[in-house]
Motif scaffolding. Structure first.
Motif, PDB file in Angstrom:
ATOM      1  N   TYR A 363     -25.392  49.005 -18.146  1.00  0.00           N
ATOM      2  CA  TYR A 363     -26.235  50.183 -18.344  1.00  0.00           C
ATOM      3  C   TYR A 363     -25.452  51.471 -18.088  1.00  0.00           C
ATOM      4  O   TYR A 363     -25.687  52.490 -18.740  1.00  0.00           O
ATOM      5  CB  TYR A 363     -27.433  50.079 -17.401  1.00  0.00           C
ATOM      6  N   ARG A 364     -24.517  51.402 -17.148  1.00  0.00           N
ATOM      7  CA  ARG A 364     -23.745  52.601 -16.781  1.00  0.00           C
ATOM      8  C   ARG A 364     -22.262  52.423 -17.079  1.00  0.00           C
ATOM      9  O   ARG A 364     -21.420  53.067 -16.444  1.00  0.00           O
ATOM     10  CB  ARG A 364     -23.964  52.905 -15.295  1.00  0.00           C
ATOM     11  N   VAL A 365     -21.914  51.578 -18.037  1.00  0.00           N
ATOM     12  CA  VAL A 365     -20.515  51.294 -18.341  1.00  0.00           C
ATOM     13  C   VAL A 365     -19.801  52.553 -18.821  1.00  0.00           C
ATOM     14  O   VAL A 365     -20.370  53.394 -19.524  1.00  0.00           O
ATOM     15  CB  VAL A 365     -20.419  50.179 -19.408  1.00  0.00           C
ATOM     16  N   ALA A 366     -18.537  52.693 -18.399  1.00  0.00           N
ATOM     17  CA  ALA A 366     -17.684  53.799 -18.850  1.00  0.00           C
ATOM     18  C   ALA A 366     -16.632  53.223 -19.788  1.00  0.00           C
ATOM     19  O   ALA A 366     -15.850  52.346 -19.399  1.00  0.00           O
ATOM     20  CB  ALA A 366     -17.027  54.495 -17.662  1.00  0.00           C
ATOM     21  N   MET A 367     -16.608  53.708 -21.023  1.00  0.00           N
ATOM     22  CA  MET A 367     -15.679  53.220 -22.036  1.00  0.00           C
ATOM     23  C   MET A 367     -14.674  54.319 -22.356  1.00  0.00           C
ATOM     24  O   MET A 367     -15.036  55.359 -22.927  1.00  0.00           O
ATOM     25  CB  MET A 367     -16.451  52.797 -23.293  1.00  0.00           C
ATOM     26  N   GLY A 368     -13.442  54.118 -21.988  1.00  0.00           N
ATOM     27  CA  GLY A 368     -12.411  55.127 -22.227  1.00  0.00           C
ATOM     28  C   GLY A 368     -12.185  55.341 -23.712  1.00  0.00           C
ATOM     29  O   GLY A 368     -12.270  54.404 -24.523  1.00  0.00           O
ATOM     30  N   THR A 369     -11.864  56.585 -24.085  1.00  0.00           N
ATOM     31  CA  THR A 369     -11.657  56.911 -25.505  1.00  0.00           C
ATOM     32  C   THR A 369     -10.515  56.108 -26.123  1.00  0.00           C
ATOM     33  O   THR A 369     -10.659  55.599 -27.242  1.00  0.00           O
ATOM     34  CB  THR A 369     -11.417  58.419 -25.656  1.00  0.00           C
ATOM     35  N   PRO A 370      -9.345  55.959 -25.461  1.00  0.00           N
ATOM     36  CA  PRO A 370      -8.286  55.138 -26.078  1.00  0.00           C
ATOM     37  C   PRO A 370      -8.746  53.705 -26.344  1.00  0.00           C
ATOM     38  O   PRO A 370      -8.462  53.151 -27.409  1.00  0.00           O
ATOM     39  CB  PRO A 370      -7.164  55.191 -25.035  1.00  0.00           C
ATOM     40  N   ALA A 371      -9.459  53.106 -25.369  1.00  0.00           N
ATOM     41  CA  ALA A 371      -9.918  51.730 -25.557  1.00  0.00           C
ATOM     42  C   ALA A 371     -10.937  51.652 -26.689  1.00  0.00           C
ATOM     43  O   ALA A 371     -10.918  50.707 -27.498  1.00  0.00           O
ATOM     44  CB  ALA A 371     -10.527  51.205 -24.259  1.00  0.00           C
ATOM     45  N   LEU A 372     -11.833  52.633 -26.780  1.00  0.00           N
ATOM     46  CA  LEU A 372     -12.813  52.641 -27.861  1.00  0.00           C
ATOM     47  C   LEU A 372     -12.136  52.687 -29.230  1.00  0.00           C
ATOM     48  O   LEU A 372     -12.528  51.985 -30.170  1.00  0.00           O
ATOM     49  CB  LEU A 372     -13.753  53.840 -27.712  1.00  0.00           C
ATOM     50  N   ASN A 373     -11.113  53.521 -29.336  1.00  0.00           N
ATOM     51  CA  ASN A 373     -10.445  53.659 -30.627  1.00  0.00           C
ATOM     52  C   ASN A 373      -9.611  52.442 -30.984  1.00  0.00           C
ATOM     53  O   ASN A 373      -9.456  52.121 -32.159  1.00  0.00           O
ATOM     54  CB  ASN A 373      -9.603  54.934 -30.641  1.00  0.00           C
ATOM     55  N   ARG A 374      -9.104  51.722 -29.980  1.00  0.00           N
ATOM     56  CA  ARG A 374      -8.422  50.462 -30.278  1.00  0.00           C
ATOM     57  C   ARG A 374      -9.418  49.453 -30.856  1.00  0.00           C
ATOM     58  O   ARG A 374      -9.104  48.734 -31.813  1.00  0.00           O
ATOM     59  CB  ARG A 374      -7.764  49.906 -29.014  1.00  0.00           C
ATOM     60  N   VAL A 375     -10.621  49.415 -30.262  1.00  0.00           N
ATOM     61  CA  VAL A 375     -11.642  48.501 -30.775  1.00  0.00           C
ATOM     62  C   VAL A 375     -12.069  48.921 -32.175  1.00  0.00           C
ATOM     63  O   VAL A 375     -12.234  48.075 -33.074  1.00  0.00           O
ATOM     64  CB  VAL A 375     -12.862  48.477 -29.827  1.00  0.00           C
ATOM     65  N   LEU A 376     -12.257  50.223 -32.401  1.00  0.00           N
ATOM     66  CA  LEU A 376     -12.648  50.706 -33.723  1.00  0.00           C
ATOM     67  C   LEU A 376     -11.589  50.375 -34.759  1.00  0.00           C
ATOM     68  O   LEU A 376     -11.893  49.909 -35.870  1.00  0.00           O
ATOM     69  CB  LEU A 376     -12.895  52.216 -33.666  1.00  0.00           C
ATOM     70  N   ARG A 377     -10.331  50.592 -34.412  1.00  0.00           N
ATOM     71  CA  ARG A 377      -9.229  50.297 -35.342  1.00  0.00           C
ATOM     72  C   ARG A 377      -9.192  48.812 -35.674  1.00  0.00           C
ATOM     73  O   ARG A 377      -9.019  48.422 -36.837  1.00  0.00           O
ATOM     74  CB  ARG A 377      -7.902  50.750 -34.744  1.00  0.00           C
ATOM     75  N   SER A 378      -9.365  47.980 -34.647  1.00  0.00           N
ATOM     76  CA  SER A 378      -9.360  46.541 -34.869  1.00  0.00           C
ATOM     77  C   SER A 378     -10.525  46.122 -35.767  1.00  0.00           C
ATOM     78  O   SER A 378     -10.369  45.264 -36.655  1.00  0.00           O
ATOM     79  CB  SER A 378      -9.449  45.813 -33.521  1.00  0.00           C
ATOM     80  N   ALA A 379     -11.706  46.724 -35.569  1.00  0.00           N
ATOM     81  CA  ALA A 379     -12.874  46.373 -36.377  1.00  0.00           C
ATOM     82  C   ALA A 379     -12.672  46.759 -37.839  1.00  0.00           C
ATOM     83  O   ALA A 379     -12.988  45.987 -38.759  1.00  0.00           O
ATOM     84  CB  ALA A 379     -14.112  47.069 -35.818  1.00  0.00           C
ATOM     85  N   VAL A 380     -12.132  47.962 -38.065  1.00  0.00           N
ATOM     86  CA  VAL A 380     -11.915  48.432 -39.436  1.00  0.00           C
ATOM     87  C   VAL A 380     -10.849  47.592 -40.131  1.00  0.00           C
ATOM     88  O   VAL A 380     -10.940  47.296 -41.329  1.00  0.00           O
ATOM     89  CB  VAL A 380     -11.541  49.926 -39.425  1.00  0.00           C
TER      90      VAL A 380
END
Length: 483
Positions: A363-380
């Motif tokens: 509920y209160r998870v903190a997702m760092g921007t670099p990690a988010l973009n690695r996941v986004l890049r991998s998904a795309v």
């Protein structure tokens, strides 16, 4: 090992409001706590449980308790709901530092009022007698007849209009013990017990806190108000909220039940995690699924509690089969943790705390921007978005823009053309990468901002080929040598 659950009072002095049914106790309670916390209706017997709320007057904080209407005479049937209501009211008297006894100025002095006055005097607690419904000076003369009950001091008030409240509250503060200032304490995560009528919500609350804080009866509709109980679980602060059962609208029998259901759904606006109580003998019904959907739509964390697990036939009591069947019927809920419990025996409650903590972290998870973009890049890279009109959709970057519940904003070249199915795909990838459980992670798509054009887009296709080209040696003029 079972969780250690301790009720919390924060050391505040306690004021209990008592009296016969329909004298205006809940209206007075709402006036004192300055919020509509107790249900008010013209029908007698609306309030049944003790309703707690913090209050303050002239910078003097205290805890106020509303109670159900009762008479001094004990009901003949020990199993009757009136017996339990009376026991709840007397428990509030026992806990109180000061008691407000509400009398009905409109109906006049009743024979039962004499017995109530004598009963409260035996408590050896300060008792203030408020004659309610005196909403105009012309009715002040109606107060005098109540002196016949042996009362030395009366406080004429109108809980509806606020008349006479200052005199009453000044007397309350004078009667309370002098206590040192109480430092404000974080109330902690708010946990709402929700579900259909008679699935065992109040029984679970009583089992957790180890006392009869709410009424329990075999018929549906016992709980009407939303009951807040501050507790510490293994040392951590929480607020447990018991709510009225919510059945399908077509099956609601009366206005009070409808009012209680509205209150229960309104609890979604002030809770963090919903403990959705299911009847394990029924499985998840359509109404259960609707309530889970409303909680997810409101952005709340959810833990499913399959209560009455001890009543399930031993031949079919298999948690894995129960989960598989539930999630096959409702695949959208596959991310929700489920705990198998029994309010009757206490079975399984040791696993509840772990499930709550797991959902709290999500509920209160903190997702760092670099990690988010690695996941986004991998998904795309794994699954490129469609190209409407032959023009590829480009994703620029992602960043976390909210918490409780978590929210991710993805900046795109044409967000309006990203199909909902692809957005769900991105949600699933973020949920998997950050181990989000029991919480509706939200993804919002936006156009890139001004000044973001220089940020390189995340490649949508031919990623491997582009990587090979970028690794070729460059000549001084910036062009790759011919081969």
């Amino acid at each position: 090992m079972a969780a250690r659950v301790e009720p919390v009072t924060n050391g505040l002095p306690v004021v209990a409001i008592v009296g016969r049914p329909n004298v205006g106790k809940s209206t007075l309670f709402n006036r004192i706590v300055r919020a509509h916390r107790a249900i008010v209706d013209d029908a007698p017997g609306v309030t049944r449980d003790r309703v707690f709320a913090p209050a303050s007057y002239d910078d003097h904080p205290f805890l106020c308790i509303d109670t159900g209407g009762f008479t001094a005479e004990t009901p003949k049937d020990p199993a009757a709901i009136e017996t339990q209501v009376r026991a709840q009211a007397l428990a509030a008297v026992e806990d109180a530092d000061c008691i407000i006894c509400v009398l009905d100025g409109h109906a006049g002095l009743a024979p039962a009022d004499h017995e109530t006055v004598r009963l409260l005097r035996r408590s050896n607690k300060p008792v203030l007698f408020a004659v309610n419904k005196i909403d105009h000076v012309v009715r002040d003369a109606q107060v005098n007849e109540f002196y016949a009950a042996g009362v030395d001091k009366l406080y004429p008030v109108s809980a509806t209009h606020g008349r006479g409240m200052d005199d009453l509250m000044e007397a309350v503060i004078a009667a309370l013990p002098v206590t040192p200032p109480v430092a404000p304490e974080d109330a902690g995560t708010r946990l709402a017990l929700m579900g259909r009528p008679n699935v065992g919500k109040s029984s679970l609350l009583n089992r957790l806190v180890g006392s009869e804080r709410t009424l329990v009866a075999p018929h549906a509709g016992t709980t009407r108000d939303a009951i807040d109980t501050p507790v510490r679980i293994n040392g951590q602060p929480y607020v447990l909220i018991d709510t009225a059962g919510i059945r399908r609208r077509s099956r609601v029998e009366n206005a009070l039940e409808r009012h209680g259901a509205v209150r229960a759904l309104g609890t979604l606006t002030r809770t963090d995690i919903v403990l959705m109580v299911l009847d394990a003998t029924d499985g998840m019904t359509d109404q259960d699924a609707r309530l889970v959907g409303k909680a997810l739509e409101a952005g709340r964390g959810i833990v499913l509690l399959a209560n009455k697990w001890d009543a399930v036939d031993k031949d079919v009591r298999d948690p894995r089969k129960f989960k598989r069947h539930l999630f096959e019927q409702h695949p959208a809920f596959a991310n929700l943790p489920i705990v198998f419990v029994s309010a009757e025996t206490g079975e399984g409650l040791e696993g509840l705390v772990g499930a709550i903590r797991q959902v709290e972290r999500s509920y209160r998870v903190a997702m760092g921007t670099p990690a988010l973009n690695r996941v986004l890049r991998s998904a795309v890279t794994a699954h490129a978005p469609p190209s409407p009109g032959g023009r590829p959709i480009r994703f620029l970057y992602a960043t976390q823009t909210g918490t409780a519940p978590p929210e991710v904003t993805v900046f795109s070249s044409v967000p309006a053309k990203v199909p909902p199915a692809y957005t769900k795909f991105l949600v699933a990838r973020f949920v998997e990468a950050f181990k989000v459980s029991g919480v509706p992670l939200r993804v919002k798509l936006r156009n890139r901002r001004e000044g973001e054009a220089a940020r390189p887009p995340i490649p949508a296709r031919d990623t491997a080929a582009r990587a090979r080209r970028s690794s070729r040696p460059r000549s001084a003029g910036g062009r790759a040598p011919r081969r």
